[in-house]
Design a protein around this motif. Structure first.
Motif, mmCIF file in Angstrom:
data_model
loop_
_atom_site.group_PDB
_atom_site.id
_atom_site.type_symbol
_atom_site.label_atom_id
_atom_site.label_comp_id
_atom_site.label_asym_id
_atom_site.label_seq_id
_atom_site.Cartn_x
_atom_site.Cartn_y
_atom_site.Cartn_z
ATOM 1 N N TRP B 6 54.690 76.504 23.352
ATOM 2 C CA TRP B 6 53.846 77.660 23.048
ATOM 3 C C TRP B 6 52.833 77.304 21.960
ATOM 4 O O TRP B 6 51.657 77.576 22.064
ATOM 5 C CB TRP B 6 54.728 78.834 22.602
ATOM 6 C CG TRP B 6 53.944 80.079 22.431
ATOM 7 C CD1 TRP B 6 53.624 80.989 23.397
ATOM 8 C CD2 TRP B 6 53.334 80.557 21.233
ATOM 9 N NE1 TRP B 6 52.868 81.990 22.862
ATOM 10 C CE2 TRP B 6 52.666 81.755 21.552
ATOM 11 C CE3 TRP B 6 53.273 80.086 19.928
ATOM 12 C CZ2 TRP B 6 51.965 82.484 20.611
ATOM 13 C CZ3 TRP B 6 52.574 80.811 18.995
ATOM 14 C CH2 TRP B 6 51.926 82.000 19.340
ATOM 15 N N PHE B 7 53.335 76.638 20.926
ATOM 16 C CA PHE B 7 52.437 76.248 19.832
ATOM 17 C C PHE B 7 51.328 75.356 20.365
ATOM 18 O O PHE B 7 50.163 75.509 20.065
ATOM 19 C CB PHE B 7 53.189 75.473 18.742
ATOM 20 C CG PHE B 7 54.331 76.231 18.153
ATOM 21 C CD1 PHE B 7 55.540 75.613 17.953
ATOM 22 C CD2 PHE B 7 54.187 77.566 17.811
ATOM 23 C CE1 PHE B 7 56.600 76.307 17.414
ATOM 24 C CE2 PHE B 7 55.245 78.271 17.279
ATOM 25 C CZ PHE B 7 56.460 77.634 17.091
ATOM 26 N N ARG B 10 48.855 77.172 22.501
ATOM 27 C CA ARG B 10 48.102 78.127 21.700
ATOM 28 C C ARG B 10 46.800 77.466 21.204
ATOM 29 O O ARG B 10 45.765 78.090 21.097
ATOM 30 C CB ARG B 10 48.996 78.519 20.525
ATOM 31 C CG ARG B 10 48.408 79.415 19.514
ATOM 32 C CD ARG B 10 48.659 80.849 19.844
ATOM 33 N NE ARG B 10 47.617 81.618 19.186
ATOM 34 C CZ ARG B 10 47.547 82.922 19.166
ATOM 35 N NH1 ARG B 10 48.433 83.613 19.806
ATOM 36 N NH2 ARG B 10 46.584 83.531 18.561
ATOM 37 N N VAL B 11 46.909 76.197 20.922
ATOM 38 C CA VAL B 11 45.806 75.441 20.345
ATOM 39 C C VAL B 11 44.541 75.490 21.189
ATOM 40 O O VAL B 11 43.484 75.893 20.730
ATOM 41 C CB VAL B 11 46.237 73.973 20.189
ATOM 42 C CG1 VAL B 11 45.080 73.152 19.664
ATOM 43 C CG2 VAL B 11 47.430 73.893 19.276
ATOM 44 N N ASP B 14 42.700 78.973 21.409
ATOM 45 C CA ASP B 14 41.959 79.467 20.267
ATOM 46 C C ASP B 14 40.744 78.607 19.962
ATOM 47 O O ASP B 14 39.723 79.112 19.545
ATOM 48 C CB ASP B 14 42.867 79.544 19.047
ATOM 49 C CG ASP B 14 43.721 80.796 19.091
ATOM 50 O OD1 ASP B 14 44.396 81.084 18.140
ATOM 51 O OD2 ASP B 14 43.668 81.488 20.145
ATOM 52 N N ARG B 15 40.854 77.318 20.203
ATOM 53 C CA ARG B 15 39.716 76.464 19.921
ATOM 54 C C ARG B 15 38.541 76.860 20.818
ATOM 55 O O ARG B 15 37.395 76.865 20.400
ATOM 56 C CB ARG B 15 40.085 74.998 20.138
ATOM 57 C CG ARG B 15 38.975 74.073 19.709
ATOM 58 C CD ARG B 15 39.389 72.646 19.832
ATOM 59 N NE ARG B 15 40.307 72.273 18.764
ATOM 60 C CZ ARG B 15 40.971 71.129 18.758
ATOM 61 N NH1 ARG B 15 40.849 70.288 19.756
ATOM 62 N NH2 ARG B 15 41.758 70.837 17.764
ATOM 63 N N VAL B 18 36.939 79.773 19.230
ATOM 64 C CA VAL B 18 36.266 79.438 17.988
ATOM 65 C C VAL B 18 34.941 78.744 18.269
ATOM 66 O O VAL B 18 33.952 78.967 17.597
ATOM 67 C CB VAL B 18 37.183 78.554 17.109
ATOM 68 C CG1 VAL B 18 36.427 77.996 15.923
ATOM 69 C CG2 VAL B 18 38.386 79.354 16.638
ATOM 70 N N ALA B 167 43.424 87.794 14.365
ATOM 71 C CA ALA B 167 43.626 87.857 12.909
ATOM 72 C C ALA B 167 43.053 86.604 12.246
ATOM 73 O O ALA B 167 42.996 85.547 12.865
ATOM 74 C CB ALA B 167 45.115 87.986 12.600
ATOM 75 N N MET B 169 43.215 83.506 10.205
ATOM 76 C CA MET B 169 44.297 82.608 9.802
ATOM 77 C C MET B 169 44.265 82.284 8.312
ATOM 78 O O MET B 169 45.303 82.140 7.676
ATOM 79 C CB MET B 169 44.212 81.318 10.612
ATOM 80 C CG MET B 169 44.480 81.539 12.090
ATOM 81 S SD MET B 169 44.163 80.069 13.097
ATOM 82 C CE MET B 169 42.378 80.148 13.299
ATOM 83 N N GLN B 170 43.058 82.215 7.740
ATOM 84 C CA GLN B 170 42.925 81.797 6.328
ATOM 85 C C GLN B 170 43.497 82.811 5.344
ATOM 86 O O GLN B 170 43.684 82.492 4.185
ATOM 87 C CB GLN B 170 41.451 81.538 5.986
ATOM 88 C CG GLN B 170 40.868 80.297 6.631
ATOM 89 C CD GLN B 170 40.277 80.567 8.006
ATOM 90 O OE1 GLN B 170 40.536 81.603 8.624
ATOM 91 N NE2 GLN B 170 39.484 79.631 8.504
ATOM 92 N N ALA B 206 44.029 88.894 20.810
ATOM 93 C CA ALA B 206 45.072 88.693 19.789
ATOM 94 C C ALA B 206 45.195 89.871 18.810
ATOM 95 O O ALA B 206 45.294 91.008 19.242
ATOM 96 C CB ALA B 206 44.843 87.376 19.066
ATOM 97 N N PHE B 229 45.968 89.373 24.949
ATOM 98 C CA PHE B 229 46.832 89.178 23.782
ATOM 99 C C PHE B 229 46.708 87.754 23.255
ATOM 100 O O PHE B 229 46.578 87.521 22.078
ATOM 101 C CB PHE B 229 48.277 89.492 24.165
ATOM 102 C CG PHE B 229 49.248 89.349 23.037
ATOM 103 C CD1 PHE B 229 49.166 90.160 21.917
ATOM 104 C CD2 PHE B 229 50.261 88.407 23.091
ATOM 105 C CE1 PHE B 229 50.059 90.036 20.875
ATOM 106 C CE2 PHE B 229 51.168 88.280 22.048
ATOM 107 C CZ PHE B 229 51.067 89.084 20.940
ATOM 108 N N ALA B 230 46.762 86.789 24.154
ATOM 109 C CA ALA B 230 46.609 85.390 23.750
ATOM 110 C C ALA B 230 45.600 84.738 24.677
ATOM 111 O O ALA B 230 45.266 85.278 25.714
ATOM 112 C CB ALA B 230 47.942 84.674 23.826
ATOM 113 N N VAL B 234 46.884 79.517 27.037
ATOM 114 C CA VAL B 234 48.283 79.653 26.671
ATOM 115 C C VAL B 234 49.098 79.887 27.923
ATOM 116 O O VAL B 234 50.075 79.193 28.197
ATOM 117 C CB VAL B 234 48.480 80.836 25.706
ATOM 118 C CG1 VAL B 234 49.943 81.057 25.399
ATOM 119 C CG2 VAL B 234 47.702 80.597 24.428
ATOM 120 N N ALA B 235 48.647 80.855 28.704
ATOM 121 C CA ALA B 235 49.360 81.195 29.930
ATOM 122 C C ALA B 235 49.335 80.019 30.903
ATOM 123 O O ALA B 235 50.327 79.735 31.577
ATOM 124 C CB ALA B 235 48.739 82.425 30.559
#
Lengths: 344, 289
Positions: B6-7, B10-11, B14-15, B18, B167, B169-170, B206, B229-230, B234-235
């Protein structure tokens, strides 16, 4: 327990070796009938000193490993010890029954309460059954249904948080995982009954806060509470997944950090070596804290309680308001009082 | 799926978010549609509210562009301009990123809130810019909460346009708490019997999607917007091979009953006015567009 055991963390190996030595001597004592209690006591002292030394130097990443420890007590382990009796209840009345989220009614001394919480599995089969503690919308809606029952019958709610994250599969998206989490937070913020949340292990992002909008949020010493797992955050922000240890520190995810940032009200000290070395003692500490907080919360008129809950979350966040010329206070007065009361 | 998978998964997701930034028009007269590659005349594109006339691709708008096409002319008054983002965790490089995006957007943080009129109806209006990925930290969450509180006090509807990777992260756990804070502020506004209209724009994911963005009495979305949501990757990495092609789009959310309607940009304001007429009484809207 052999030190190559996968349930032993690297930094726990010296402890496990001493445990093994002690166990061996105890076995021999039984078989041969020789009294070696002095030797055992000495080794136990050595072991406890080793634990103290190791645990006084834990890094934030070590805490992550402890929060995810394969032998860490899970929600139902706590439920069985904390409550005198409980009846698990199932289903969201909308779609199904999510095994990653458990809940029900319980008796805590002379009190009746509702409990909900994420549940992880111990072995591979159970882990799959529990979806690794990652609840789908059905789980969050089950939790909300039970919390509404608590409100209807004027019983307090205890939530236990232990999840890496909410489930984000196609299923979960299709049934509105975002909506389910958002609605829980909204409904919990106005629920007319006391709520206590306990962060037991992993306080994983939206999955955690979806059942953690409470009058009192308490956190186990070795639990973590984070907006994102450090591994993922290192990869995204630093483009270097190998820097997860540094990220674990930068994100400030330990119980001490959460307390300092005003996100939790109390940290519960774990037994020597972590909750998994003595689940019974860990659960009894949680029980004492729950009872202590309920005694306070029950005396507050419900409208005041809900207003205070709003103010509590309303005040979270740190920024500067230049129109008022004074920095935002991060810890509300009543939380500070709680801290002064100390740990259970 | 293991936590580790999952971790890892996730990467990528989100990248991708971004990396994207608000689509800026080149200085020249023409621009190429990023979706269908049609060459578009800039003036025509502006007139079409920055929607490709060939394929209907909706360019992302800055906060002020959105306000301009949403609020009745000259009615928007920004509030809470004095909130300044700090670095509460002492997170490495955070200040530098804040300064970079302040310069890029001319804003203090991603959320712009104020009072405005829409079709003659006074409303609280919140819009988001692509400031640090539209991410929600302490200032963002505080502005949302204050907007709802002011609207509750003044008995006004709230109209919210969302655009966020989640959200921030920082600001760590403090960002997560903004989800609870904003949801609680929506609850009080809703209990006062006041309407809340959300328009989800590309992307809304998210932490923002899982808090105030999903709590509208009316939830609309722009066509093709990424909503979920993600992140979609991820999925993908979670071994979900039967992932539908439209996964985590506005269309997917409509199909699954999560939003009321998909609205092409031109229909957003007229629809908001109809909803406000319904909730607040039609007589108020004397000068609808």
């Amino acid at each position: 327990m052999p030190s190559k055991d996968w349930t032993v963390l690297d930094f726990e190996k010296p402890i496990a070796e001493l445990d093994e030595q002690i166990a061996q001597i105890k076995r021999l004592t039984q078989e041969q009938g020789i009294d070696r209690s002095e030797e055992i006591a000495a080794l136990e002292r050595d072991r406890d000193r080793a634990i103290e030394e190791i645990f006084s130097n834990l890094t934030p990443w070590d805490r992550v490993l402890l929060a995810r420890h394969p032998k860490r007590p899970y929600t139902l382990d706590y439920v069985r010890i904390i409550f005198d009796d409980y009846v698990e209840l199932h289903g969201d009345r909308l779609y199904g029954d999510d095994h990653a989220m458990v809940g029900g009614i319980a008796r805590l001394g002379d009190r009746h309460v509702v409990f909900v919480g994420q549940q992880k599995g111990r072995d591979l089969k159970e882990r799959q059954y529990r979806n690794f503690g990652m609840a789908k919308p059905d789980g969050y809606r089950k939790a909300l249904r039970l919390m509404k029952l608590a409100e209807k019958f004027k019983r307090p709610v205890i939530t236990f948080v232990d999840t890496p994250a909410a489930d984000c599969s196609v299923d979960a998206e299709a049934r509105g995982i975002s909506e389910a989490i958002a609605r829980n937070m909204m409904e919990m913020s106005v629920l007319e009954t006391p709520i206590i949340s306990v962060i037991l292990g992993e306080g994983g992002s939206g999955g955690a806060i979806g059942i953690a909008v409470a009058d009192r949020v308490i956190m186990m010493e070795n639990a973590i509470y984070s907006v994102i797992p450090p591994e993922g955050c290192a990869a995204i922000l630093w483009r270097d997944p190998s820097k997860y240890k540094e990220m674990a520190a930068a994100l400030r995810i330990t119980s001490a950090d959460a307390l300092e940032l005003g996100v939790v009200d109390e940290v519960i000290k774990e037994p020597l070596g972590g909750a998994h070395r003595n689940p019974e003692a860990a659960a009894l500490s949680v029980k004492a804290a729950i009872v202590k907080h309920l005694e306070t919360l029950e005396k507050i008129p419900v409208q005041k309680l809900v207003d205070a809950r709003y103010k509590k979350f309303r005040s979270m966040g740190i920024f500067e308001d230049t129109s008022k010329k004074k920095p935002q206070k991060k810890v509300p007065a009543e939380q500070q009082e709680q801290e002064e009361q100390g740990e259970a | 799926m293991s936590a580790a998978a999952w971790f890892k998964s996730r990467v990528g997701a989100d990248r991708r978010l971004v990396r994207q930034s608000v689509d800026a028009l080149p200085d020249g007269l023409w621009t190429k549609c990023p979706k269908c590659s049609e060459i578009l005349f800039n003036k025509e594109l502006e007139k079409n509210l920055r929607v490709c006339s060939k394929c209907g691709y909706h360019y992302r708008l800055s906060a002020w562009e959105r306000i301009q096409i949403t609020a009745d002319e000259g009615t928007f008054k920004e509030i809470e301009t004095g909130l300044v983002t700090l670095n509460p965790l002492n997170f490495p490089d955070y200040e530098a990123k804040i300064e970079r995006d302040k310069a890029k957007t001319g804003l203090n943080d991603g959320m712009v809130v104020g009072l405005a009129e829409i079709g003659g109806h006074p409303v609280g209006l919140g819009v988001t810019d692509w400031f640090m990925g539209g991410s929600m930290g302490s200032v963002y969450g505080e502005k949302v909460a204050r907007l709802f509180e002011l609207a509750t006090k003044k008995k006004l509807p709230v109209v919210m346009f969302t655009m966020s990777g989640g959200a921030r992260m920082q600001e760590g756990i403090l960002s997560l708490m903004q989800m609870a804070k904003t949801a609680a502020a929506v609850a009080r506004h809703s209990k006062a019997g006041l309407p809340y209209i959300v328009v989800l724009t590309d992307p809304t994911t998210a932490g923002v999607h899982a808090s105030f963005a999903s709590l509208g009495d009316f939830i609309f979305a722009e066509p093709g917007a990424l909503i979920g949501f993600a992140g979609a990757r991820v999925a993908a990495q979670a071994g979900l091979i039967d992932r539908p092609a439209n996964f985590q789009t506005a269309e997917f959310q409509l199909e699954h009953g999560m939003i009321d309607r998909i609205l092409p940009r031109r229909e957003i304001k007229p629809t908001i006015i109809k909803v406000l007429d319904f909730c607040m009484g039609k007589e108020v809207s004397s000068d609808a567009e």
